[in-house]
Scaffold this motif. Structure first.
Motif, PDB file in Angstrom:
ATOM      1  N   ILE A  11      33.806  49.944 -29.980  1.00  0.00           N
ATOM      2  CA  ILE A  11      33.317  51.471 -30.019  1.00  0.00           C
ATOM      3  C   ILE A  11      33.968  51.970 -31.313  1.00  0.00           C
ATOM      4  O   ILE A  11      33.158  52.787 -32.205  1.00  0.00           O
ATOM      5  CB  ILE A  11      33.911  52.345 -29.035  1.00  0.00           C
ATOM      6  CG1 ILE A  11      33.206  51.685 -27.692  1.00  0.00           C
ATOM      7  CG2 ILE A  11      33.501  53.935 -29.194  1.00  0.00           C
ATOM      8  CD1 ILE A  11      33.835  52.426 -26.414  1.00  0.00           C
ATOM      9  N   SER A  62      29.503  49.378 -34.787  1.00  0.00           N
ATOM     10  CA  SER A  62      28.639  50.533 -34.187  1.00  0.00           C
ATOM     11  C   SER A  62      28.641  51.588 -35.040  1.00  0.00           C
ATOM     12  O   SER A  62      27.678  52.413 -34.925  1.00  0.00           O
ATOM     13  CB  SER A  62      29.756  50.964 -33.246  1.00  0.00           C
ATOM     14  OG  SER A  62      31.080  51.424 -33.757  1.00  0.00           O
ATOM     15  N   LEU A  87      24.826  53.569 -36.271  1.00  0.00           N
ATOM     16  CA  LEU A  87      24.611  54.890 -35.951  1.00  0.00           C
ATOM     17  C   LEU A  87      24.094  55.540 -37.263  1.00  0.00           C
ATOM     18  O   LEU A  87      23.234  56.527 -37.391  1.00  0.00           O
ATOM     19  CB  LEU A  87      25.778  55.618 -35.460  1.00  0.00           C
ATOM     20  CG  LEU A  87      26.224  55.235 -33.707  1.00  0.00           C
ATOM     21  CD1 LEU A  87      27.507  56.012 -33.378  1.00  0.00           C
ATOM     22  CD2 LEU A  87      24.910  55.800 -33.110  1.00  0.00           C
ATOM     23  N   TRP A 138      27.618  61.198 -30.986  1.00  0.00           N
ATOM     24  CA  TRP A 138      28.022  59.794 -30.727  1.00  0.00           C
ATOM     25  C   TRP A 138      28.917  59.420 -31.800  1.00  0.00           C
ATOM     26  O   TRP A 138      29.970  58.723 -31.531  1.00  0.00           O
ATOM     27  CB  TRP A 138      26.781  59.067 -30.645  1.00  0.00           C
ATOM     28  CG  TRP A 138      25.626  59.284 -29.629  1.00  0.00           C
ATOM     29  CD1 TRP A 138      26.078  60.097 -28.499  1.00  0.00           C
ATOM     30  CD2 TRP A 138      24.606  58.823 -29.398  1.00  0.00           C
ATOM     31  NE1 TRP A 138      25.056  60.006 -27.549  1.00  0.00           N
ATOM     32  CE2 TRP A 138      23.732  59.529 -28.236  1.00  0.00           C
ATOM     33  CE3 TRP A 138      23.746  58.144 -30.381  1.00  0.00           C
ATOM     34  CZ2 TRP A 138      22.699  59.233 -27.769  1.00  0.00           C
ATOM     35  CZ3 TRP A 138      22.299  57.989 -29.854  1.00  0.00           C
ATOM     36  CH2 TRP A 138      21.722  58.562 -28.474  1.00  0.00           C
ATOM     37  N   LEU A 139      28.769  59.392 -33.120  1.00  0.00           N
ATOM     38  CA  LEU A 139      29.552  59.107 -34.260  1.00  0.00           C
ATOM     39  C   LEU A 139      30.733  59.746 -34.147  1.00  0.00           C
ATOM     40  O   LEU A 139      31.824  58.789 -34.329  1.00  0.00           O
ATOM     41  CB  LEU A 139      28.620  59.486 -35.692  1.00  0.00           C
ATOM     42  CG  LEU A 139      28.128  58.704 -36.246  1.00  0.00           C
ATOM     43  CD1 LEU A 139      27.239  59.153 -37.734  1.00  0.00           C
ATOM     44  CD2 LEU A 139      28.907  57.241 -36.805  1.00  0.00           C
ATOM     45  N   ALA A 179      32.876  58.179 -31.162  1.00  0.00           N
ATOM     46  CA  ALA A 179      33.188  56.749 -31.382  1.00  0.00           C
ATOM     47  C   ALA A 179      34.227  56.550 -32.366  1.00  0.00           C
ATOM     48  O   ALA A 179      35.309  56.130 -32.020  1.00  0.00           O
ATOM     49  CB  ALA A 179      32.110  56.109 -32.087  1.00  0.00           C
ATOM     50  N   SER A 200      28.719  59.145 -24.255  1.00  0.00           N
ATOM     51  CA  SER A 200      28.472  58.780 -25.547  1.00  0.00           C
ATOM     52  C   SER A 200      29.255  57.393 -25.916  1.00  0.00           C
ATOM     53  O   SER A 200      28.440  56.518 -26.660  1.00  0.00           O
ATOM     54  CB  SER A 200      29.158  59.935 -26.478  1.00  0.00           C
ATOM     55  OG  SER A 200      28.768  61.122 -26.079  1.00  0.00           O
ATOM     56  N   ASP A 201      30.394  56.982 -25.399  1.00  0.00           N
ATOM     57  CA  ASP A 201      30.750  55.984 -25.844  1.00  0.00           C
ATOM     58  C   ASP A 201      29.928  54.733 -25.381  1.00  0.00           C
ATOM     59  O   ASP A 201      29.828  53.629 -25.955  1.00  0.00           O
ATOM     60  CB  ASP A 201      32.283  55.959 -25.088  1.00  0.00           C
ATOM     61  CG  ASP A 201      33.194  57.169 -25.422  1.00  0.00           C
ATOM     62  OD1 ASP A 201      33.190  57.404 -26.669  1.00  0.00           O
ATOM     63  OD2 ASP A 201      33.453  57.547 -24.604  1.00  0.00           O
ATOM     64  N   THR A 245      26.910  54.451 -24.920  1.00  0.00           N
ATOM     65  CA  THR A 245      25.709  54.419 -25.595  1.00  0.00           C
ATOM     66  C   THR A 245      26.112  53.754 -26.884  1.00  0.00           C
ATOM     67  O   THR A 245      25.448  52.779 -27.112  1.00  0.00           O
ATOM     68  CB  THR A 245      25.133  55.945 -26.050  1.00  0.00           C
ATOM     69  OG1 THR A 245      24.970  56.669 -24.716  1.00  0.00           O
ATOM     70  CG2 THR A 245      23.958  55.996 -26.801  1.00  0.00           C
ATOM     71  N   VAL A 246      26.924  54.305 -27.638  1.00  0.00           N
ATOM     72  CA  VAL A 246      27.424  53.476 -28.837  1.00  0.00           C
ATOM     73  C   VAL A 246      27.795  52.048 -28.820  1.00  0.00           C
ATOM     74  O   VAL A 246      27.056  51.458 -29.171  1.00  0.00           O
ATOM     75  CB  VAL A 246      28.764  54.370 -29.458  1.00  0.00           C
ATOM     76  CG1 VAL A 246      29.325  53.516 -30.258  1.00  0.00           C
ATOM     77  CG2 VAL A 246      28.365  55.700 -29.611  1.00  0.00           C
ATOM     78  N   ARG A 302      24.243  50.169 -27.533  1.00  0.00           N
ATOM     79  CA  ARG A 302      22.997  50.015 -28.401  1.00  0.00           C
ATOM     80  C   ARG A 302      23.414  48.732 -29.240  1.00  0.00           C
ATOM     81  O   ARG A 302      22.856  48.162 -30.141  1.00  0.00           O
ATOM     82  CB  ARG A 302      23.268  51.042 -29.403  1.00  0.00           C
ATOM     83  CG  ARG A 302      22.433  52.320 -28.800  1.00  0.00           C
ATOM     84  CD  ARG A 302      23.103  53.481 -29.409  1.00  0.00           C
ATOM     85  NE  ARG A 302      22.694  53.576 -30.801  1.00  0.00           N
ATOM     86  CZ  ARG A 302      21.791  54.267 -31.377  1.00  0.00           C
ATOM     87  NH1 ARG A 302      20.836  54.669 -30.713  1.00  0.00           N
ATOM     88  NH2 ARG A 302      21.707  54.078 -32.682  1.00  0.00           N
ATOM     89  N   GLY A 339      21.457  51.315 -25.252  1.00  0.00           N
ATOM     90  CA  GLY A 339      22.047  52.817 -25.288  1.00  0.00           C
ATOM     91  C   GLY A 339      22.384  53.047 -23.500  1.00  0.00           C
ATOM     92  O   GLY A 339      22.726  54.367 -23.555  1.00  0.00           O
TER      93      GLY A 339
END
Ligand code: 4AD
Ligand code: MG
Length: 507
Positions: free
Chosen positions: A287, A298, A302, A364-365, A368, A380-381, A383-384, A387, A427
């Protein structure tokens, strides 16, 4: 006259049959109507020719509106170009009920409008396909457990205690006593596993979730197996075998439905590779962007995606403007106006999604980059992390502080709990949560106190440790989350016939 279903037409090639259904679509030609009939099992084009049918039938066809119900009799004709491979050359058409103007037309609609019309939206082809995939998934899950000697046992819906934390409980009145709608059948599942060895529950569960996310429903269906004499690794083996079985079967039996919703099933076929099993600590490195996955980082991923989204936004805006300018042209034909208007509506819908991405990706960025080791994963974590993968992953060895009270602590690493979360790729994030259960009654009591849960409500559960305690494990699979990933849907609201979620109790 043989009354048949559209799905069975192949058996009646060349014969005259009767279909009953609803008008999905209608076009007219010279002395002709092309009616796409849906009967709940499929879609079929029926050709009504003035030269073949009598005048009553032709008049009836003229009157049919979208979603009118009717009976059509005709000859089954093979036609490769048609969905399902057959069409009907009508010999008679009879109206059952003429529908008022149907609120859902072929043009683009916003999702809030469609959710308000959910009772009607279910009739449209995409929703039809998703619900059929859900149905087959349920069947397939039962098949997996039944053929592996699991006994299905239903857990109660009214419960006296929390399982998954007290913040998401729905409280109700149970004859003057306060009760909660079940968050999970697990604790009962553990009791049943001590009586039947391997069990699973399959029922509705409830979580009060006062926020709108694409993953949360207030009422969702959970499958919760519980297995005596199983440890964390054996549990992960069962999860993996189940998911492989279900997804492999769906790819075959729902091929047509996946085509309708435009799901590329090649990614689902990856399911046959071993699922990566990743310790929490390694997942955190992924992450944070400290550890790449197959050359993918990651953070870089993004940043690249944000750039793509912004470029596409510019393109969509430009095309919308160009089409809107065109529409101002006085000489434009009716058909062309409709075509452009529809394009504009669909571009606007795409823009809404893109702008959502443009808002989401920086978040998300941010989350992360700032992830604190030791924390639970947020949406969000997940998702990151997911993906980076094209196959479900299993995260195990969680810090025990962030997980449920019932998870077994690792003797060799007491700060860890033997939990496992399965995260779907692309994601999607968590679809399964589970683990090995604590058998040490004193550690369990400590946890119950630490979580501020009422000890007396758990006495019956502690009995399971008093009378022939054995190691055991289990998990909970969220049906709607699995449907959402398998179908690649943007939101779980489309995975259940009538979703219940924050802000949505009707229809
Ligand atoms: O991770 P959870 O909270 O685990 C349990 O309830 C355990 N008692 C399960 C067990 O070990 N027997 O929930 C399990 C799964 C999640 O991974 C997710 O798929 C789904 O249930 N889920 C939800 N699905 C939709 N909406 C929600 N609000 C959900 N909350 C959980
Ligand atoms: Mg969970």
């Amino acid at each position: 006259m043989t009354s048949v279903f559209i799905k069975d037409l192949a058996k009646y090639e060349g014969q005259e049959v009767q279909l009953q259904g609803w008008v999905y679509n209608k076009r007219s030609g010279k002395g002709l109507f092309f009616i796409v009939l849906r009967d709940g099992f499929g879609y079929c084009q029926c050709v009504v020719d003035e030269k073949i049918v009598n005048s009553e039938s032709f008049e009836a066809s003229k009157n049919l509106t979208q979603e009118s119900s009717c009976t059509i009799v005709g000859i089954v004709v093979k036609d490769e170009r048609q969905m399902g491979g057959y069409e009907i050359q009508a010999t008679s058409v009879e109206v059952i009920s003429i529908a008022e103007e149907f609120p859902i037309s072929k043009k683009e609609h916003g999702v809030d409008f469609l959710m308000d019309e959910r009772h009607l939206w279910l009739r449209t082809q995409r929703q039809w396909a998703i619900m059929r995939i859900r149905n087959k998934m349920i069947f397939s899950i039962h098949k997996f457990f039944q053929s592996n000697d699991f006994v299905q046992m239903d857990a109660p819906i009214f419960t006296g205690n929390a399982v998954e934390g007290t913040s998401t409980l729905f409280e109700t009145d149970f004859y003057g006593q306060s009760a909660y709608l079940s968050q999970s059948g697990q604790l009962y599942g553990e009791a049943m596993a001590m009586a039947f060895n391997k069990i699973y529950t399959f029922g509705p569960t409830f979580r009060a979730e006062k926020s709108k996310t694409r993953r949360h429903l207030s009422e969702f269906w959970m499958i919760e197996p519980e297995m005596a004499f199983h440890d964390l690794d054996m549990n992960m083996n069962v999860i993996e075998a189940m998911m492989k079985f279900v997804v492999n079967e769906l790819v075959v039996v729902c091929a047509e439905e996946f085509k309708i919703i435009g799901r590329d099933v090649s990614i689902l076929k990856n399911i046959n590779r071993p699922f990566p099993r990743i310790a929490y600590d390694d997942a955190v490195d992924m992450i944070l962007g400290k550890k790449d996955v197959d050359g993918k980082n990651s953070i870089a991923l993004l940043e690249g995606d944000l750039k793509k989204v912004q470029d596409r936004i510019a393109e969509v805006k430009k095309e919308t403007e160009e089409r809107e300018a065109k529409l101002k042209d006085a000489g434009m034909k009716k058909g062309e106006i409709a075509f452009n208007q529809n394009k504009i509506d669909s571009l606007k819908n795409e823009l809404k999604d893109l702008e959502e991405d443009e808002r989401n990706i920086p978040n998300w960025l941010n989350s992360a980059k700032n992830f604190q080791r030791g924390d639970d994963f947020g949406g969000s974590d997940e998702t990151v992390l997911t993906r980076l993968f094209d196959i479900p992953i299993m995260i195990y060895n969680w810090p025990h502080e962030v997980k449920a009270f019932y998870l077994k602590r690792d003797k060799n690493a007491p700060h860890l709990a033997k939990g496992v979360d399965v995260l779907a790729p692309e994601g999607y994030g968590e679809i399964v949560g589970g683990g090995e259960r604590e058998t040490d009654i004193n550690l369990l009591k400590e946890k119950i106190i630490e979580h501020k849960l009422p000890m007396e409500a758990f006495e019956w559960y502690l009995d399971l440790r008093r009378y022939g305690s054995v190691k055991h494990a289990g998990f909970g699979l969220g049906l709607e989350r699995l449907v959402a990933w398998v179908c690649k849907l943007p939101h779980v609201r489309e995975t259940i016939p009538f979703p219940r979620m924050y802000g949505r109790l009707f229809p």
